[in-house]
Motif scaffolding. Sequence first.
Motif: not given
Length: 768
Positions: A88-111
Motif C-alpha cells: 500500500a506504500g504506507l509509511v509510519g511507526s507500527f503499533h500492534l496492540p491496537n490490532l491484537t485487541a480485535l477479538p476476531t482478527l485472524q490474518h494480518l498482511y502488512l508486507q
Amino acid sequence: MKRIEQTFPNVASATRDLSPPQQQEQRQSNDDDRVKKLLLAFKHSSVQSDPHGYLSDWKSNSSIPFCSWRGLTCSPEGHVTTLNLSNAGLVGSFHLPNLTALPTLQHLYLQNNSFSAADLSSNNSLCRLETVDLSLNTISNPLPDQSFLQGCNHLAFVNLSHNLIPGGSLHFSPSLLQLDLSGNNISDLSLLTCQNLNLLNVSHNKLKGRLGISLLSCKNLSTLDLSYNVLSGKIPTNFLANVSAYLRYLDLSSNNFLGKLSTLDFGVCSSLSLLNLSGNTLSGKVFPASLSHCHVLETLDLSNNELQDKIPRALLGDLKKLKQLFLGRNHFVSCFSLVSLNLGRNQLSGNFLSTVVSKLPSLRYLYVPFNSITGHVPLSLTNGTRLQVLDLSANFFTGNIPPGFNSLSGPIPSEVWSLSNLSDMIMWANNLTGEIPKGICINGGNLETLILNNNLLTGSIPQSIANCNNMVWVSLSSNQLTGEIPSSFGSLLKLAILQLGNNSLSGQIPAELGKCQSLIWLDLNSNNLNGSIPSELANQAGLGGTACRGAGGLIEFEGIRAERLKSLPMVHSCPSTRIYPRLTIYTFTNSGSMIFLDISYNSLSGTIPTNLGTLSYLQVLNLGHNMLGGNIPESFGGLKAIGVLDLSHNNLLGFLPGSLETLSFLSDLDVSNNNLTGTIPSGGQLTTFPASRYENNSGLCGIPLPACGYQRPPAQSEVVPEKEKTAVSGMDVGYVSFTFFFVVTVSLSLLTPFLDLPFRILLKGFSC
C-alpha cells in the motif's frame, strides 16, 4: 470467543434493561463501535503517510460500513477476520496492540510498506491472530520480551523477513509452526529456539559462532535455512543425525564452516530431500558413508568447497532419487556413473569431456554450458550410448576466450549423430565446423531438438532429416549452410519451430512446409531464396520479423548477456535489438496457429498470396527487402493479431488497403521504399506511425506525409535516391503492446524461453 462487553463491564450494564433482541442489537452496535475505534486508532497511531490514499475511506464519520473499508475482510456475521494492507506504500511507526485487541482478527498482511516498529508487544488475551506478515518493511528495533510472538497464543505463521531487526527476544507461543526471519541483522545464534516449528528461516542475517545444541531440540522441523550467515567452525558430527527426523530441506550454504565432510553423521536420514552445504570450506577425499542412507535425497549441493580426489561411485549409486548434483568449484579429478549431470556455469576447462564425461556409461542427461571447455567434441562421448540430452552450448568468441564460456571447435563426430537415444542435441554458439551428416536419422531416431545455430557449419541440409519424425525444434540459423531447403521438412508433422535464417540457402521456399501441422515459427530471413511465396504457408498461420540483415530468430536459452551477444556477427549489423518477451501460445488444429513468419532479405518475387490474410493469429510478418510486386492484399485486414508488419524495400504498387485500418493491435508498420500511391487511410493506427515508415513512395500522401496535392520545394542538400535508403534508417524501434505480444526496444537483454509441446509453447525471440 470472548465478546467485547465481557472485557468492558460498563458496556454490558447498559444493556440489562433491554429486551433480548434489543440487547443483541445493542451488543452488536457496541462491538462495531469498539472495532471501528481500534481500527482508527491503528491508522492514527501507525500511519504517518498514505501517499496513495489507501486508507482514505477509514474515517469515523464514514457512511461506508467498516467491512467495506479497503483492506478489510469480514466474516458473514460481520466480524473482521483479515486486514491486508500489503503493497500500500504506507509509511509510519507500527503499533500492534491496537490490532491484537480485535477479538476476531485472524490474518494480518502488512508486507512491502515502510513501517518501523514502535510497539510490537501484545499482552491482550483477546489476540486471535494466526497469520502475521510484516516482511519488507523497515523494522529496526529488537523484538521486545512480551512481543506478539509470545502473547498471541494462536499464531501459526509469522513472516518478519527483509527488515532490519537486530535480534531481541525470540520466545514464541507453542502454536507457532513457521517463522521466517531471513534478511535481517540478527547475530546471536543462541536466540534461536524451535518448540513446534516445522519451518525456520534465518538466512541472510549476521549469525555468528558455532552450531550448538540449541537447534537439536527442533524435533518437528522440516525446513531449516541458515544460509548466508557467518557461522564458523565444524558442523557438529551428530547435528544432521539429531536435528529432526522430519527434516526435508537443510541449507547451511555460504557460511564459514570447515572440517572434513567425512566426519558428518547423517543418521537414518529418512526424509531429507535437499541438502545444500555449498560455499563453505569443507574438505577431504572421502564422503561420509551414512550419506547413502538418504534414500529420498533429490538435490545435493557441495559446490564451492575444498573437496578433492574422486567422487565415490558406489555411494552416489545408492542415491536412487538424486536429480540434481552440484559439485563445481572443488578439486575433483574425475567423476563416475550418473544418470543426470549438470555442471553448467562452473569453471571446467581443458579436455573435461573426454577425460570425465566419456567415462559415464549410464549418463542420459548432460548439461555443461557456459564453462571454459575447448577443443573438439570428443568421439568418446559416444561411450554413453544412453545419452538423451547433450547440452554443450556456450557462446562464440574470437581471440582470448574469457573464463566461463565453452568454445568447442571442429566437426561433430558422426558417431554422436548416431546415438539412438539422443533426443536433444544442443551445441549452439561454439566454433563447430563441418557438415550435418547425410544419413541423419536414416534409421529413424528420437531426435526432437536440434540447436546448432551460431556456429560455422557448412554444406547442405540433408533430405534425410525427414526421418527425424519426432523433431519439434530445428535451429540452424547463423551458420554457413548452402543448397536448397529440403522439401522433406514437410513430412515433420510435429515440427513447431524452424530457424534457418542468416545462411546462404538458395532455391525456392518449399511449398511442402505448408504440410507441417504444428509449425508456428518460421524464420528464413537473410538467405538467397528466390521465386514466389508459396500460398501453402497460409495452411498453418503466423511467424515473425526483422529489420536489419542477419538478425532474427529465437534466443533459445537462459544466460544470454550483452558481452556474449556482442561477439555474434548477426548482432553487429543491428544498431538496436527488438525483444519479444516470453509468451504462451496455444497450438491449434486449424488454420491460425502460425504466429511468426520472417522471409525478409531474400530475392523473392511475384505477388503476395492473398490467403496470407487468413492467418488470424499471426503476430509478426516480415516480407521486407525482397522484390515482391503487385498490390498489398485487401485480405490483410484479416490479420487481427498482427503487431509487426514489414513490407518495406519491395516493388509493391497501388493503394494502402483501407482494411488495414481495422488492425487494432498494429504497433509497428513499415511500407517504405515501394511504389505505393494514393492517400494513407486515416483510420486505426495508420496515421500514428512516423513519416519514415511511408517514405520513398512517390505517390503516397496524407498524414503523416504531406497533404495530397502538396508540392514540396526542391531540397538544397544532397538528394538521396529513393531506393538507396536503408531499412535501418527508416525503422525506428518502438514500444509494442497488444494482447498476445509485447515488443520492447532495448539494447541487449536476457531471454529464457521454454518449450512444452504439443500443448503450449513458451516463446521468446529477438530481432532488430
